[in-house]
Design an enzyme around this catalytic site. Structure first.
Site, PDB file in Angstrom:
ATOM      1  CB  SER A   9      -1.077  -0.275   1.406  1.00 41.43           C
ATOM      2  OG  SER A   9      -1.442   1.835   1.419  1.00 41.43           O
ATOM      3  CG  HIS A  34      -4.118  -1.912  -0.719  1.00 38.34           C
ATOM      4  ND1 HIS A  34      -4.950  -2.658  -0.273  1.00 38.34           N
ATOM      5  CD2 HIS A  34      -4.759  -0.662   0.329  1.00 38.34           C
ATOM      6  CE1 HIS A  34      -5.813  -2.339   0.158  1.00 38.34           C
ATOM      7  NE2 HIS A  34      -5.862  -1.184   0.348  1.00 38.34           N
ATOM      8  CG  ASP A  36      -5.387   2.358   1.410  1.00 41.05           C
ATOM      9  OD1 ASP A  36      -5.468   1.624   1.722  1.00 41.05           O
ATOM     10  OD2 ASP A  36      -3.877   1.913   1.662  1.00 41.05           O
ATOM     11  CG  MET A  38      -8.509   6.391   2.863  1.00 41.21           C
ATOM     12  SD  MET A  38      -7.416   7.207   4.377  1.00 41.21           S
ATOM     13  CE  MET A  38      -6.667   5.642   4.520  1.00 41.21           C
ATOM     14  CG  HIS A  67      -9.847  -0.173   0.625  1.00 45.67           C
ATOM     15  ND1 HIS A  67      -8.789  -0.222   2.469  1.00 45.67           N
ATOM     16  CD2 HIS A  67     -10.522   0.570   1.242  1.00 45.67           C
ATOM     17  CE1 HIS A  67      -9.301  -0.550   3.212  1.00 45.67           C
ATOM     18  NE2 HIS A  67     -10.683  -0.137   2.343  1.00 45.67           N
ATOM     19  CG  MET A  69     -11.132   3.345   3.560  1.00 47.40           C
ATOM     20  SD  MET A  69      -9.335   3.235   4.748  1.00 47.40           S
ATOM     21  CE  MET A  69      -8.171   2.925   2.298  1.00 47.40           C
ATOM     22  CG  MET A 137     -11.036  -2.847   6.763  1.00 49.48           C
ATOM     23  SD  MET A 137      -9.350  -2.292   6.076  1.00 49.48           S
ATOM     24  CE  MET A 137      -8.891  -1.467   6.686  1.00 49.48           C
ATOM     25  N   GLY A 142      -7.885   3.998   8.136  1.00 50.07           N
ATOM     26  CA  GLY A 142      -7.822   6.016   7.873  1.00 50.07           C
ATOM     27  C   GLY A 142      -5.813   6.379   8.230  1.00 50.07           C
ATOM     28  N   GLY A 144      -1.973   4.699   8.211  1.00 47.67           N
ATOM     29  CA  GLY A 144      -0.667   3.440   7.916  1.00 47.67           C
ATOM     30  C   GLY A 144      -0.013   3.118   9.542  1.00 47.67           C
ATOM     31  CG  ASP A 175      -5.874  -2.347   4.019  1.00 44.07           C
ATOM     32  OD1 ASP A 175      -4.786  -3.176   4.616  1.00 44.07           O
ATOM     33  OD2 ASP A 175      -6.755  -1.889   3.832  1.00 44.07           O
ATOM     34  N   GLY A 176      -4.027  -3.790   7.250  1.00 44.94           N
ATOM     35  CA  GLY A 176      -3.858  -3.737   8.831  1.00 44.94           C
ATOM     36  C   GLY A 176      -2.906  -4.011   9.666  1.00 44.94           C
ATOM     37  N   GLY A 177      -1.049  -3.736   9.661  1.00 44.66           N
ATOM     38  CA  GLY A 177      -0.730  -4.352  10.330  1.00 44.66           C
ATOM     39  C   GLY A 177      -0.310  -5.354   9.942  1.00 44.66           C
ATOM     40  N   GLY A 197       2.191  -2.097   4.313  1.00 45.88           N
ATOM     41  CA  GLY A 197       1.691  -0.795   4.182  1.00 45.88           C
ATOM     42  C   GLY A 197       3.276  -0.182   4.447  1.00 45.88           C
ATOM     43  CB  SER A 198       4.203   1.672   7.684  1.00 41.67           C
ATOM     44  OG  SER A 198       3.407   0.131   8.557  1.00 41.67           O
TER      45      SER A 198
END
Ligand code: DX5
Ligand code: ZN
Length: 221
Positions: A9, A34, A36, A38, A67, A69, A137, A142, A144, A175-177, A197-198
């Site tokens: 991402s 990916h 995002d 928003m 994605h 959002m 999720m 909201g 990364g 998605d996430g973490g 992502g990160s």
């Protein structure tokens, strides 16, 4: 276990060099990218829209996983359809989810439904036969760089069971973490694709190095 796909991402990438950042993911062996989108309403942050997605489309051959959002996602689907491999909408803002999913398919893209941590599995159960992808999720969307909420992996397991029992073709994306330390757990829970992502765009290592570490982590499963 089937090969897990990795979807960097760009949310924590350098937005002044997005084309280079996208190409770095492709060169580093990413399976898709990916993106995002928003709107500052469904989530507090505003990121980018179709113009930026189009610029990224020109920079890389990677399939683009969009994605959304945003509120009223059905109003924006056409703007992304030609650019995207998959368009994902949130169940929380889609009162006519199956119609929306059908609309995405008719425009030629794969369709996905996203489910927030606070939303029960039952909210998407009737759509499992209709979707190409379920995006679970594992953070509240909201930003990364957040920590994964571990109990969301139970939700992944339950959704995977429902898909397998029903004989549906839907794939699961987390998605996430996602980090090197939990990527194998995500794969074991039943995910087909991991958004990173990160754990890919960061100051600690190059995109290629980060992707190689994640790849090694999921290949040990
Ligand atoms: C957040 C986005 C994620 C984000 C993930 O709302 O949906 O795709 O980029 O970032 P990490 O992998 O750092 O949690
Ligand atoms: Zn995302």
């Amino acid at each position: 276990m089937a090969t897990i796909k990795l979807a960097p991402s760009i949310l924590t990438a350098d937005f002044g060099r997005l084309a280079d950042e996208a190409r770095a993911a492709e060169a580093g062996g990413a399976d898709l990218l990916h993106l995002d989108v928003m709107d500052g309403q469904f989530v507090p942050v505003i990121t980018f829209g179709p113009l930026v997605v189009e610029a990224i489309r020109k920079a890389t051959e990677l399939p683009l996983d969009i994605h959304l959002m945003i509120v009223e996602p059905e109003r924006q689907i056409a703007a992304f359809a030609e650019l995207a491999s998959t368009i994902n909408v949130h169940i929380e803002v889609s009162p006519h989810i199956n119609r929306t999913l059908d609309g995405i398919r008719k425009l030629g893209a794969r369709c996905g439904v996203c489910i927030n941590p606070g939303t029960p599995v039952s909210a998407i159960e009737e759509s499992l036969a209709e979707v190409d992808q379920v995006m679970v999720m594992t953070i509240n969307p909201g930003w990364g760089g957040q920590q994964m909420i571990p109990r969301q992996l139970d939700k992944v397991r339950r959704i995977r069971e429902l898909i397998d029992e029903g004989g549906y073709g839907a794939e699961i994306m987390i998605d996430g973490g996602v980090k090197v330390a939990n990527a194998a757990l995500c794969a074991q829970a039943g995910a087909h694709t991991l958004v990173c992502g990160s754990s890919v765009y960061n100051r600690e290592a190059s995109v290629a190095e980060s992707l190689a570490r994640l790849r090694a982590a999921v290949e040990r499963v």
